[in-house]
Enzyme design. Structure first.
Site, PDB file in Angstrom:
ATOM      1  N   GLN A   1     -14.413  -9.036 -23.545  1.00 44.76           N
ATOM      2  CA  GLN A   1     -15.209 -10.271 -23.486  1.00 44.76           C
ATOM      3  C   GLN A   1     -16.691 -10.036 -23.190  1.00 44.76           C
ATOM      4  O   GLN A   1     -17.479 -10.987 -23.215  1.00 44.76           O
ATOM      5  CB  GLN A   1     -14.632 -11.238 -22.444  1.00 44.76           C
ATOM      6  CG  GLN A   1     -13.280 -11.834 -22.837  1.00 44.76           C
ATOM      7  CD  GLN A   1     -13.356 -12.797 -24.029  1.00 44.76           C
ATOM      8  OE1 GLN A   1     -14.422 -13.325 -24.381  1.00 44.76           O
ATOM      9  NE2 GLN A   1     -12.226 -13.043 -24.668  1.00 44.76           N
TER      10      GLN A   1
ATOM     11  N   SER B   1     -13.455  -5.182 -29.104  1.00 44.98           N
ATOM     12  CA  SER B   1     -12.815  -5.884 -30.204  1.00 44.98           C
ATOM     13  C   SER B   1     -13.901  -6.619 -30.999  1.00 44.98           C
ATOM     14  O   SER B   1     -14.575  -7.508 -30.464  1.00 44.98           O
ATOM     15  CB  SER B   1     -11.803  -6.871 -29.628  1.00 44.98           C
ATOM     16  OG  SER B   1     -11.202  -7.592 -30.662  1.00 44.98           O
TER      17      SER B   1
ATOM     18  N   HIS C   1     -13.958  -8.893 -33.280  1.00 43.90           N
ATOM     19  CA  HIS C   1     -13.935 -10.325 -33.621  1.00 43.90           C
ATOM     20  C   HIS C   1     -14.444 -11.231 -32.502  1.00 43.90           C
ATOM     21  O   HIS C   1     -14.573 -12.432 -32.677  1.00 43.90           O
ATOM     22  CB  HIS C   1     -12.538 -10.751 -34.104  1.00 43.90           C
ATOM     23  CG  HIS C   1     -11.468 -10.840 -33.061  1.00 43.90           C
ATOM     24  ND1 HIS C   1     -11.107 -12.038 -32.489  1.00 43.90           N
ATOM     25  CD2 HIS C   1     -10.668  -9.909 -32.491  1.00 43.90           C
ATOM     26  CE1 HIS C   1     -10.112 -11.832 -31.630  1.00 43.90           C
ATOM     27  NE2 HIS C   1      -9.840 -10.555 -31.608  1.00 43.90           N
TER      28      HIS C   1
ATOM     29  N   THR D   1      -4.759   6.107 -42.436  1.00 34.31           N
ATOM     30  CA  THR D   1      -6.031   6.004 -43.150  1.00 34.31           C
ATOM     31  C   THR D   1      -6.903   4.940 -42.490  1.00 34.31           C
ATOM     32  O   THR D   1      -6.433   3.843 -42.179  1.00 34.31           O
ATOM     33  CB  THR D   1      -5.765   5.660 -44.634  1.00 34.31           C
ATOM     34  OG1 THR D   1      -4.920   6.682 -45.153  1.00 34.31           O
ATOM     35  CG2 THR D   1      -7.058   5.588 -45.435  1.00 34.31           C
TER      36      THR D   1
ATOM     37  N   CYS E   1       0.944 -24.222 -14.543  1.00 32.74           N
ATOM     38  CA  CYS E   1       2.394 -24.059 -14.706  1.00 32.74           C
ATOM     39  C   CYS E   1       2.945 -22.979 -13.792  1.00 32.74           C
ATOM     40  O   CYS E   1       3.714 -22.107 -14.219  1.00 32.74           O
ATOM     41  CB  CYS E   1       2.778 -23.761 -16.146  1.00 32.74           C
ATOM     42  SG  CYS E   1       2.587 -25.184 -17.196  1.00 32.74           S
TER      43      CYS E   1
END
Ligand code: PLP
Length: 376
Positions: free
Chosen positions: A178, A198, A200, A236, A327
């Site tokens: 992040q 990462s 993306h 690859t 939760c």
């Protein structure tokens, strides 16, 4: 109108990144392992991308291992530390991403390494005294702590943890998914052993990332087969993804200062607008700017008839965000992060996260819609 405020989940591709990737897809088809000219062209591009990335984080090119993203890179660190580096104890926190937490738990359940959870406070801040106690009790541990929490944005002081790790002969891994591309990270001055990235999360392609491994650590491959990535990861290489990753990181670094100022101002504006209009609202994570990711604002909404439907209603109104409830009662769904920071079950946490394409208009639109679904 549709507003995208879920950039911590993923970001839209930068058009410049699309351009370099599509150029490769349409014209560079060689296998980087092939000896001939077409293969060598591909190999050359792969190594240019590696050098560029290494330079941006002050690492050596040989310390960059390309992966399919953050999850794989986190897995490699934890599994390799146990299997190849003799780690018997792992110190982590209850609010890590599941890529870390589930992997450490698996090591613990199989009796391969013991998991030790460091205490956190209700803002998701690590108790450094407790970390020091654990590290001195279990020298030689792997410490794996995220740089910024993906749900609530609380930042970790990497320098301090690195000092504690060194003092106690521990290895230090930080999940920097992040923060990579949003902050300057210098592996040398931080003295980290491992970090992950990462693409993306900063306008690069999905399914492409890397692991930084300090040269002194000799890992063995998790995926076996050919000799790619210096025998560390067979298969690859995803050339267009890797070149897209390098391009996205390069662009992020070139605009970093301006982006941080602009997005921090948007975050502050959104916080103020929400505070001024929704009674009983709160914010999860640390409030101090320097200790909180500028791309994430986690809003704690008081009990509301919309309840679990709140995000769905926001979506219908044209706002993409994410979040949920704690939760902690044991239901399988819900946020383990909100549960760990004792966010009351009846309140709803909504994460708005910003990226370089976010505008002030997006922020004002999202706040209007949030007001509508909460107050109407
Ligand atoms: N670690 C953190 C903190 C994340 O936020 C994410 C993505 O949500 C990951 C790891 C996983 O990364 P990837 O999607 O590349 O597997």
């Amino acid at each position: 109108m549709r507003v995208y405020l879920d950039n911590a989940a993923t970001t839209p591709l930068d058009p410049e990144v699309v351009k370099v990737m599509t150029d490769i897809l349409s014209s560079v088809y060689g296998n980087p392992s092939a000896q001939h000219a077409i293969g060598r062209t591909a190999k050359g591009m792969l190594e240019v991308a590696r050098r560029k990335i290494a330079e941006l984080i002050n690492a050596k090119p040989s310390e960059i291992l390309f992966t399919s993203g953050g999850t794989e890179a986190d897995n490699i660190v934890i599994r390799s530390a146990v299997h190849d580096l003799g780690v018997k104890n792992i110190i982590t926190s209850p609010i890590e991403h599941h890529a870390v937490l589930n992997t450490v738990e698996e090591m613990d359940h199989k009796g391969l390494a013991k998991m030790h959870l460091v205490e956190i406070n209700d803002q998701g801040e690590i108790n450094l005294n407790h970390l020091e106690e654990l590290a001195s009790q279990f020298p030689g541990s792997l410490i794996t702590l995220m740089h910024a929490n993906n749900e609530i944005g609380t930042l970790l002081d990497l320098h301090k943890v690195s000092e504690i790790a060194k003092k106690n002969n521990c290895l230090f891994h930080s999940d920097t998914v992040q923060t990579m591309g949003h902050y300057k990270i210098d592996v040398e001055s931080l003295g980290l052993d491992f970090l992950v990235c990462s693409a993306h999360k900063f306008n690069g392609p999905k399914g492409s990332g890397f692991l930084y491994v300090r040269n002194t650590h000799k890992l063995k491959p998790m995926i076996t087969g050919g000799g790619q990535e210096k025998n560390l990861r067979a298969g690859t290489e995803n050339l267009h993804g890797i070149v897209g990753l390098a391009k996205a990181l390069e662009i992020s670094h070139s605009i970093m200062h301006e982006k941080q100022e602009r997005l921090q101002a948007f975050k502050n504006l959104m916080k103020q607008l929400i505070k001024d209009s929704i009674p009983g609202v709160g914010f999860n994570g640390l409030a101090e700017e320097a200790k909180s990711l500028y791309t994430v604002l986690n809003v704690s909404l008081p009990e509301n008839p919309a309840g679990e439907m709140l995000l769905f209603k926001l979506d219908i109104e044209g706002v993409c965000a994410s979040g949920g409830s704690a939760c902690s009662s044991g239901a399988s769904k819900g946020s383990h992060v909100l549960a760990a920071i004792h966010h009351p079950d009846e309140r709803t946490g909504v994460r708005f996260s910003f990226g370089k394409f976010t505008t002030e208009e997006d922020i004002r639109f999202a706040v209007e819609k949030l007001k509508k679904v909460v107050l109407d």
